[in-house]
Enzyme design. Sequence first.
Site, PDB file in Angstrom:
ATOM      1  N   SER A  69     -34.274  28.847  25.466  1.00  0.00           N
ATOM      2  CA  SER A  69     -35.007  27.623  25.140  1.00  0.00           C
ATOM      3  C   SER A  69     -36.492  27.891  24.929  1.00  0.00           C
ATOM      4  CB  SER A  69     -34.842  26.596  26.252  1.00  0.00           C
ATOM      5  OG  SER A  69     -33.501  26.205  26.344  1.00  0.00           O
TER       6      SER A  69
HETATM    7  N1  SAH Z   1     -31.056  27.364  29.808  1.00  0.00           N
HETATM    8  C1  SAH Z   1     -31.108  28.372  28.764  1.00  0.00           C
HETATM    9  C2  SAH Z   1     -30.704  27.788  27.427  1.00  0.00           C
HETATM   10  C3  SAH Z   1     -29.496  28.426  26.866  1.00  0.00           C
HETATM   11  S1  SAH Z   1     -28.906  27.697  25.366  1.00  0.00           S
HETATM   12  C4  SAH Z   1     -32.493  28.995  28.741  1.00  0.00           C
HETATM   13  O1  SAH Z   1     -33.201  28.897  29.702  1.00  0.00           O
HETATM   14  O2  SAH Z   1     -32.847  29.602  27.750  1.00  0.00           O
HETATM   15  C5  SAH Z   1     -27.624  26.641  25.978  1.00  0.00           C
HETATM   16  C6  SAH Z   1     -26.512  27.301  26.712  1.00  0.00           C
HETATM   17  O3  SAH Z   1     -25.547  26.284  27.023  1.00  0.00           O
HETATM   18  C7  SAH Z   1     -25.745  28.373  25.953  1.00  0.00           C
HETATM   19  O4  SAH Z   1     -25.785  29.579  26.673  1.00  0.00           O
HETATM   20  C8  SAH Z   1     -24.321  27.831  25.874  1.00  0.00           C
HETATM   21  O5  SAH Z   1     -23.306  28.828  25.990  1.00  0.00           O
HETATM   22  C9  SAH Z   1     -24.285  26.891  27.063  1.00  0.00           C
HETATM   23  N2  SAH Z   1     -23.253  25.857  27.026  1.00  0.00           N
HETATM   24  C10 SAH Z   1     -22.833  25.095  25.988  1.00  0.00           C
HETATM   25  N3  SAH Z   1     -21.852  24.259  26.363  1.00  0.00           N
HETATM   26  C11 SAH Z   1     -21.645  24.493  27.696  1.00  0.00           C
HETATM   27  C12 SAH Z   1     -20.735  23.965  28.674  1.00  0.00           C
HETATM   28  N4  SAH Z   1     -19.843  23.010  28.372  1.00  0.00           N
HETATM   29  N5  SAH Z   1     -20.798  24.454  29.938  1.00  0.00           N
HETATM   30  C13 SAH Z   1     -21.681  25.423  30.270  1.00  0.00           C
HETATM   31  N6  SAH Z   1     -22.561  25.960  29.396  1.00  0.00           N
HETATM   32  C14 SAH Z   1     -22.537  25.509  28.120  1.00  0.00           C
END
Ligand code: SAH
Length: 219
Positions: A69
């Site tokens: 993010s």
């Molecule tokens: N919090 C992270 C952002 C990652 S992007 C950061 O600090 O950078 C969003 C993430 O959500 C991805 O890794 C994706 O695999 C996850 N995601 C999407 N749907 C999900 C679900 N139903 N349960 C758990 N994770 C999920």
Amino acid sequence: MNRAVQGIGMTSMRTRGRMIERLREQGIRDEQVLAAIANVPRHVFVEEALASRAYEDTALPLGFSQTISQPYVVARMIELLREGRGKLGKTLEIGAGCGYQAAVLAQLTDDVYSVERIEPLLVRAKQNMRKIQQFKVRLKYADGQLGLPEAAPYDTIIVAAAASTVPVALLRQLSVDGRMLLPLGTGEQHLLMIERRSDGYVETRLDSVRFVPLLSGVE
Ligand code: SAH
């Protein structure tokens, strides 16, 4: 913190400082949020080839079609969740990715759970926590649409992927007076704040955003 991490950490201190100044200019006011972000070495969480760009205010690829993010969005969401109550309490993050936001949350509250549905990413998040010696975050491999019943209810739920509808399990796992912030929408997305009161839920529509989609099941 091991030496290699500290070494890059030292050279990144200045760029991290500049990132904090930029967040301030973009309107982030909560000093504790700014301090939390200043404390987390983002370069540890991005792939080596991209480490030099770790302190730019952009989302960066993580592999598996996912992104780490954007710092502004992490700051903004946590600021909104803290606004007027100053503490996050027991916090659940949906979508750990590489663990960056979870590490920021851990600077602000002792009780952080984070779930991820892509196993190799969860493994990487765990390795990253070890690299920065952050042992407070409980990382779980699960479909976050179902929340994490084992530790519910949560005072704070922060969702890092965009849902098309509000997952009902998450509403149930929010404590009374708890707050959930999630990106909502397929195409056009916005942040939705949901506050649970003793007599129901109050929703507030906030900023336009762009997140990867919240998906079902695990892989
Ligand atoms: N919090 C992270 C952002 C990652 S992007 C950061 O600090 O950078 C969003 C993430 O959500 C991805 O890794 C994706 O695999 C996850 N995601 C999407 N749907 C999900 C679900 N139903 N349960 C758990 N994770 C999920």
